[in-house]
Design a protein around this motif. Structure first.
Motif, PDB file in Angstrom:
ATOM      1  N   THR A 148       2.235 -19.803 -12.496  1.00 31.48           N
ATOM      2  CA  THR A 148       2.250 -19.609 -13.945  1.00 31.48           C
ATOM      3  C   THR A 148       3.541 -20.112 -14.569  1.00 31.48           C
ATOM      4  O   THR A 148       4.601 -20.084 -13.947  1.00 31.48           O
ATOM      5  N   PRO A 149       3.459 -20.574 -15.836  1.00 32.28           N
ATOM      6  CA  PRO A 149       4.686 -20.916 -16.564  1.00 32.28           C
ATOM      7  C   PRO A 149       5.467 -19.648 -16.890  1.00 32.28           C
ATOM      8  O   PRO A 149       4.973 -18.534 -16.678  1.00 32.28           O
ATOM      9  N   GLY A 150       6.655 -19.795 -17.385  1.00 35.29           N
ATOM     10  CA  GLY A 150       7.541 -18.654 -17.609  1.00 35.29           C
ATOM     11  C   GLY A 150       7.019 -17.578 -18.524  1.00 35.29           C
ATOM     12  O   GLY A 150       7.382 -16.410 -18.379  1.00 35.29           O
ATOM     13  N   ASP A 151       6.126 -17.927 -19.462  1.00 36.53           N
ATOM     14  CA  ASP A 151       5.667 -16.919 -20.428  1.00 36.53           C
ATOM     15  C   ASP A 151       4.401 -16.174 -19.982  1.00 36.53           C
ATOM     16  O   ASP A 151       3.898 -15.320 -20.697  1.00 36.53           O
ATOM     17  N   ILE A 152       3.875 -16.504 -18.797  1.00 35.21           N
ATOM     18  CA  ILE A 152       2.669 -15.830 -18.294  1.00 35.21           C
ATOM     19  C   ILE A 152       2.957 -15.249 -16.899  1.00 35.21           C
ATOM     20  O   ILE A 152       3.527 -15.915 -16.049  1.00 35.21           O
ATOM     21  N   ILE A 153       2.544 -13.988 -16.695  1.00 36.67           N
ATOM     22  CA  ILE A 153       2.733 -13.329 -15.397  1.00 36.67           C
ATOM     23  C   ILE A 153       1.366 -12.997 -14.815  1.00 36.67           C
ATOM     24  O   ILE A 153       0.536 -12.374 -15.484  1.00 36.67           O
ATOM     25  N   ALA A 154       1.125 -13.427 -13.578  1.00 35.92           N
ATOM     26  CA  ALA A 154      -0.103 -13.056 -12.873  1.00 35.92           C
ATOM     27  C   ALA A 154       0.246 -11.902 -11.934  1.00 35.92           C
ATOM     28  O   ALA A 154       1.064 -12.045 -11.034  1.00 35.92           O
ATOM     29  N   ILE A 155      -0.369 -10.738 -12.174  1.00 36.59           N
ATOM     30  CA  ILE A 155      -0.012  -9.553 -11.391  1.00 36.59           C
ATOM     31  C   ILE A 155      -1.237  -8.906 -10.742  1.00 36.59           C
ATOM     32  O   ILE A 155      -2.370  -9.066 -11.202  1.00 36.59           O
ATOM     33  N   ARG A 156      -0.982  -8.170  -9.648  1.00 39.98           N
ATOM     34  CA  ARG A 156      -2.011  -7.378  -8.991  1.00 39.98           C
ATOM     35  C   ARG A 156      -1.701  -5.923  -9.318  1.00 39.98           C
ATOM     36  O   ARG A 156      -0.734  -5.367  -8.800  1.00 39.98           O
ATOM     37  N   PRO A 157      -2.486  -5.296 -10.204  1.00 40.93           N
ATOM     38  CA  PRO A 157      -2.154  -3.951 -10.682  1.00 40.93           C
ATOM     39  C   PRO A 157      -2.377  -2.834  -9.673  1.00 40.93           C
ATOM     40  O   PRO A 157      -2.040  -1.690  -9.929  1.00 40.93           O
ATOM     41  N   LEU A 158      -2.972  -3.181  -8.504  1.00 41.38           N
ATOM     42  CA  LEU A 158      -3.169  -2.168  -7.462  1.00 41.38           C
ATOM     43  C   LEU A 158      -2.384  -2.555  -6.216  1.00 41.38           C
ATOM     44  O   LEU A 158      -2.371  -3.716  -5.812  1.00 41.38           O
ATOM     45  N   ARG A 159      -1.731  -1.570  -5.642  1.00 38.60           N
ATOM     46  CA  ARG A 159      -0.984  -1.787  -4.408  1.00 38.60           C
ATOM     47  C   ARG A 159      -1.327  -0.681  -3.424  1.00 38.60           C
ATOM     48  O   ARG A 159      -1.341   0.498  -3.799  1.00 38.60           O
ATOM     49  N   ASP A 160      -1.607  -1.068  -2.177  1.00 33.57           N
ATOM     50  CA  ASP A 160      -1.954  -0.091  -1.135  1.00 33.57           C
ATOM     51  C   ASP A 160      -3.096   0.812  -1.566  1.00 33.57           C
ATOM     52  O   ASP A 160      -3.116   2.010  -1.278  1.00 33.57           O
ATOM     53  N   GLY A 161      -4.061   0.234  -2.294  1.00 31.95           N
ATOM     54  CA  GLY A 161      -5.251   0.982  -2.676  1.00 31.95           C
ATOM     55  C   GLY A 161      -5.094   1.911  -3.855  1.00 31.95           C
ATOM     56  O   GLY A 161      -6.017   2.640  -4.196  1.00 31.95           O
ATOM     57  N   VAL A 162      -3.919   1.933  -4.490  1.00 32.49           N
ATOM     58  CA  VAL A 162      -3.709   2.821  -5.634  1.00 32.49           C
ATOM     59  C   VAL A 162      -3.197   2.040  -6.832  1.00 32.49           C
ATOM     60  O   VAL A 162      -2.706   0.911  -6.711  1.00 32.49           O
ATOM     61  N   ILE A 163      -3.303   2.679  -8.007  1.00 33.02           N
ATOM     62  CA  ILE A 163      -2.910   2.017  -9.247  1.00 33.02           C
ATOM     63  C   ILE A 163      -1.393   1.995  -9.387  1.00 33.02           C
ATOM     64  O   ILE A 163      -0.734   3.026  -9.393  1.00 33.02           O
ATOM     65  N   ALA A 164      -0.862   0.788  -9.489  1.00 30.58           N
ATOM     66  CA  ALA A 164       0.577   0.632  -9.697  1.00 30.58           C
ATOM     67  C   ALA A 164       0.878   0.401 -11.174  1.00 30.58           C
ATOM     68  O   ALA A 164       1.965   0.692 -11.651  1.00 30.58           O
TER      69      ALA A 164
END
Length: 340
Positions: A57-73
């Motif tokens: 992604t360019p600097g103004d866009i973030i690609a994130i995974r909102p779940l970690r280890d099966g729970v909501i981060a």
């Protein structure tokens, strides 16, 4: 229940979110990734489109995974992700909110469980039921969980692995560790860097695992070319890696899963343990698809192990069928009580 209402089963996974609509089957299976605008948190893409943006992604866009280890981060982003997937599978003309059943790891805290419920309600559910992934996957794998016999389920997801013994519709023994397919990938990344001085990304590691990964020695040596960044020069480089190296790389997390299975077997009451030896260990979740893993578990425990018919979809399917299974179990109990 209104004819316009529906039951939805959700496997809110660290890697993928699957949605099952009762009577229709799996209606969504996309990566648990959300691309948002930096600062405003405006959603740019969700699922497959967002995953393609990871690390690109360019600097103004973030690609994130909102779940970690099966729970909501990230609660806010998870809610937006669930709302997006629900809108894809339910027509807007349906004015009655759906009932949602969500499979979660048994190791999550009460606070984390409430966060899952809150996300589902905000995403448009009229009723939310949160159940253990093992229970959901057992229903999805067509295991007769309400009979008075022991059944063992080993569900290996992206962020967690859960091993449970189920009898009479309840969990007799259940152990869960925050380790799954993601750790397999991470182990491959670390191995390639430490042994070959090559930096590779998560997608390359996952591709290696799925293409030539195996848990037991194979008579055929497989090889695959990968690309990454040289850790010393910083320049792009190609590398050929074989299946023996991949097996060595993932040995540690696999051993941890097997030890958890052994621990669960050790905690199982003798009568139920006898049932499990006869019926075997049912394996579900994406991690169970690793070549040779069922064979390794059987060799290490002395108990037969086999993959469910549709291991990837078991949790979502079981969650979606939960209410109908419950009705069936209650009906059977009523018949039994009337006979008595």
């Amino acid at each position: 229940m209104s004819a316009f209402s529906t039951d939805i089963g959700i496997d809110l996974g660290t890697c993928n979110t699957l949605i099952y609509v009762r009577g229709k089957g799996i209606m969504a299976n996309e990566p648990s990734v959300v691309a948002v605008e930096r600062g405003t948190k405006r959603v740019v893409a969700v699922g497959d489109d967002a995953k393609r943006m990871l690390w690109r992604t360019p600097g103004d866009i973030i690609a994130i995974r909102p779940l970690r280890d099966g729970v909501i981060a990230d609660l806010e982003t998870t809610e937006k992700m669930i709302r997006y997937f629900i809108s894809k599978v339910i027509p807007r003309r349906w004015f009655v909110k759906p009932r949602m059943v969500i499979g979660v790891p048994s190791c999550i805290t009460e606070v984390e469980r409430r966060a899952v419920e809150e996300s589902a309600y905000k995403a448009g559910a009229r009723e939310v039921k949160v159940i253990e992934e093992s229970l959901a996957s057992a229903i999805g794998a067509n295991i007769p969980i309400f009979e008075p016999a022991g059944h063992m389920v080993c569900d290996i997801g992206g962020g967690t692995s859960e091993i449970s013994v189920i009898s009479l519709g309840g969990m007799v023994v259940s152990n869960s560790i925050r380790l799954g397919g993601d750790e397999f990938d991470e182990s491959i990344i670390k191995y390639v860097r430490s042994v070959h001085n090559l930096i590779i990304g998560e997608q390359t590691a996952e591709n290696l695992k799925m293409t030539i990964g195996n848990a037991t020695p194979d008579s055929k040596l497989e090889k695959m070319e990968i690309k990454g960044t040289d850790a010393i020069t910083g320049l792009p480089r190609r590398l050929e890696i074989d299946s023996v190296e991949v097996r060595e790389a993932i040995q540690e997390p696999i051993t941890a899963v097997i030890e958890e299975i052994k621990r669960t077997l050790g905690q199982t009451p003798p009568e139920l343990a006898a049932d499990i030896v006869e019926r075997g260990i049912v394996m579900t979740g994406g991690g169970s698809l690793l070549k040779g893993l069922d064979t390794l578990i059987a060799n290490e425990t002395g108990v037969p192990a086999f993959k469910a018919e549709d291991p990837m979809n078991c949790v979502a399917m079981g969650a979606g069928m939960y209410f109908s299974h419950l009705r069936g179990a209650n009906a059977n109990r009523s018949i039994y009580n009337s006979i008595k």
